[in-house]
Design an enzyme around this catalytic site. Structure first.
Site: not given
Length: 229
Positions: A6, A113
């Protein structure tokens, strides 16, 4: 290994998110992290992982970042698309374009995810400490407290079927698909970005029983049956 997670900014201008790593080391922290990980385990597949990079607005940034790293000889082997999805977004055609774009860089693609929430939300960022209120909006923001209607369960199953059919089409470049949880009762989406809701994002229900979405995934991965003439 998910080496860097991220790092890309959500906004329209900056490439990288402000972070302690960026402030302490500078933009080279990503390249250095991959080099150090490779030195520690030369046989490991090293992954850059992020949310939203399957959609166009962040894909362009991700491609720019990854191409720059590869041009420098940085050992990046795969890109991880988190894939926290909703019923209405993202557009799977856009996701497919992203898979192709990362594959063209010579990278494996990992789905890291995956979950598909059925409840409405206005927030798609990464700040897990952020909380929204549904005060006065319970009927709209938490409509399935007493169970998921069959029609919504079938729509959810179809969303999963389409997703896994797409993954299967690109199985030559997709290294793995990992779901972000096992059953609905333990999903983080029951508490993010609004606490106390009842979401149904997984393949198994709160009793651990397979849902229509589970069987839709199985169907999507079945080889076509040849009919006898």
């Amino acid at each position: 290994w998910d080496v860097v997670n991220e790092a890309i900014d959500d906004g329209p201008r900056a490439l990288l998110r402000r972070s302690p790593w960026l402030e302490a080391i500078g933009e080279d922290y990503i390249a250095e992290a991959f080099r150090m990980a490779h030195a520690a385990d030369p046989d490991a597949v090293l992954i850059y992982n992020d949310y939203g990079i399957e959609e166009r607005h962040k894909r362009e940034k991700a491609v720019r970042l990854l191409r720059s790293l590869l041009d420098q000889g940085v050992p990046v082997h795969a890109v991880g698309m988190q894939c926290h999805w909703r019923m209405e977004r993202p557009d799977l055609a856009e996701v497919e374009e992203s898979i192709k774009a990362y594959a063209e860089l010579g990278l494996q693609v990992m789905i890291t995810e995956l979950d598909i929430g059925v409840l409405p939300t206005h927030y798609s960022g990464a700040d897990v400490g952020r909380q929204e209120s549904m005060q006065g909006r319970e009927a709209v923001m938490n409509p399935y407290r007493d169970g998921l209607p069959d029609v919504v369960a079938q729509q959810h199953a179809e969303r999963y079927r389409q997703a896994f059919a797409m993954f299967h089409r690109h199985r030559d470049v997709i290294g793995r698909v990992t779901l972000w949880g096992v059953h609905d009762g333990r999903s983080w989406l029951n508490h993010f970005p609004i606490r106390g809701r009842t979401d149904y994002p997984m393949l198994f229900d709160r009793q651990g029983e397979p849902k229509p979405a589970f069987f839709a995934v199985v169907e999507a991965l079945q080889p076509p049956i040849a009919l006898a003439e």
